[in-house]
Scaffold this motif. Sequence first.
Motif, PDB file in Angstrom:
ATOM      1  N   GLU A 102       0.840  -1.211   0.000  1.00  0.00           N
ATOM      2  CA  GLU A 102       0.000   0.000   0.000  1.00  0.00           C
ATOM      3  C   GLU A 102       0.872   1.256   0.000  1.00  0.00           C
ATOM      4  OE1 GLU A 102      -3.362   0.646   0.110  1.00  0.00           O
ATOM      5  OE2 GLU A 102      -4.078  -1.427   0.155  1.00  0.00           O
ATOM      6  N   LYS A 106       1.089   4.137  -2.862  1.00  0.00           N
ATOM      7  CA  LYS A 106       0.887   5.558  -2.547  1.00  0.00           C
ATOM      8  C   LYS A 106       2.116   6.391  -2.912  1.00  0.00           C
ATOM      9  CE  LYS A 106      -1.397   6.864   1.217  1.00  0.00           C
ATOM     10  NZ  LYS A 106      -1.837   6.946   2.651  1.00  0.00           N
ATOM     11  N   ARG A 110       2.082   9.420  -5.590  1.00  0.00           N
ATOM     12  CA  ARG A 110       2.441  10.726  -5.050  1.00  0.00           C
ATOM     13  C   ARG A 110       3.655  11.330  -5.776  1.00  0.00           C
ATOM     14  NH1 ARG A 110      -0.186  14.382  -1.379  1.00  0.00           N
ATOM     15  NH2 ARG A 110       1.543  15.710  -0.793  1.00  0.00           N
ATOM     16  N   HIS A 270       1.361  10.138   5.062  1.00  0.00           N
ATOM     17  CA  HIS A 270       1.182   8.711   5.332  1.00  0.00           C
ATOM     18  C   HIS A 270       1.459   8.461   6.808  1.00  0.00           C
ATOM     19  CE1 HIS A 270       0.518   4.647   4.094  1.00  0.00           C
ATOM     20  NE2 HIS A 270       1.721   4.218   4.359  1.00  0.00           N
TER      21      HIS A 270
END
Length: 396
Positions: A102, A106, A110, A270
């Motif tokens: 995950e 991300k 990003r 995050h």
Amino acid sequence: MTITPLMPVYPRCGVRPVRGEGAYLFGEDGQQYLDFASGIAVNALGHGHPHLTKAIADQAATLMHVSNLYGSPQGEHLAQRLVDNTFADTVFFTNSGAEAVECAIKTARRYHFANGNPERHTLITFDTAFHGRTLGTISATNQAKMRDGFEPLLPGFAYAKFNDLQGALALIDDTTAGFLVEPIQGEGGIRQASPEFLQGLRKACDEHGLLLVLDEVQCGYGRTGKLFAHDLYGITPDIMSVAKGIGGGFPLGACLATEEAAKGMVAGTHGSTYGGNPLAMAAGEAVLDVILEDGFLEHVATMGDRLRQGLEQMIPNHDHLFDSVRGTGLMLGLKLKSDSRAFVAFARDHHNLLLVAAGENVIRILPPLVIDESHIAECIDKLSTAARVYVPAADD
Ligand SMILES: *Cc1c(COP(=O)(O)O)cnc(C)c1O
């Protein structure tokens, strides 16, 4: 009420381990098993390794958990060691493989967002891939058995055939963020990327400004006889997920990235409550101590060669059942000519040998990395004895 208190999502077998020692597990009923599954490539140091258990016990008594709002001398130290020994410049610690993937997804999205290209959000992934069981990671595979009934899934994934470089390149368009791939697929059946394929993906990333995201949750951390499987290919990723062996049985994962690839992951983007807590870091340090010891990876490679030889020599004696050996180091697969699940159950129930079934009727052989020749001989002996008496079901 017929549902079990443990949500019945696993078809659990009759083995009920209560104790482990090195390469052996002991059941509730006193049975002893040779564990060549290792918690699915997790117990890299075997069961009850003194350096690992002491590190965990000492740290538990000292400081188990604090919030990530505080400074982390423990996290900084392990992250620095990982940075020193890999392609990476920065590390995010997680509690599992899926969380590590995950974070990798991300980070990749990003990166393009930070570059002003938020439309470049699609990761190209591969058939029979396995990246975990969260909504994000089941979206990153096209395996129906993991996805059915959980729709709508996350958009932003495209699916190509594993080891088909041209097919993967053909999917690149204006929305592509990069590739997400296991150098050696574990759950998919110990399917190893060809050098042309993995090196070709790396080259395409360099040419098109894409990110190569490797999932080394299963094939990483010494299992192939290299620290990471991509070391076998002479390439490095931009982002990589790691877990399973990294904690040796303690729940720990990590997302590693280059400074460039992680440019979008600034403060507030995050987080994780438990991720990288002092107890997890103590486990991670202890595992890394052992894996980086002089000769450890060479030992894995040597044991891998011996095990492979043993398996290859055994095949002709049971060629009604066994087809071929695949994989590298101590991440080996034995392809069967009939249902691998049924044979794994037979070897377990009648010969006290623990293995793991995988796709393509392959048996995964994933022993602790600390095994010696005697364990290999015992495994081959149990396998051939089992093969001699085993009768595949007629409808296999
Ligand atoms: C096991 C695995 C995962 C998921 O790890 P969890 O700790 O179960 O979340 C992800 N990717 C690969 C390649 C794996 O083998």
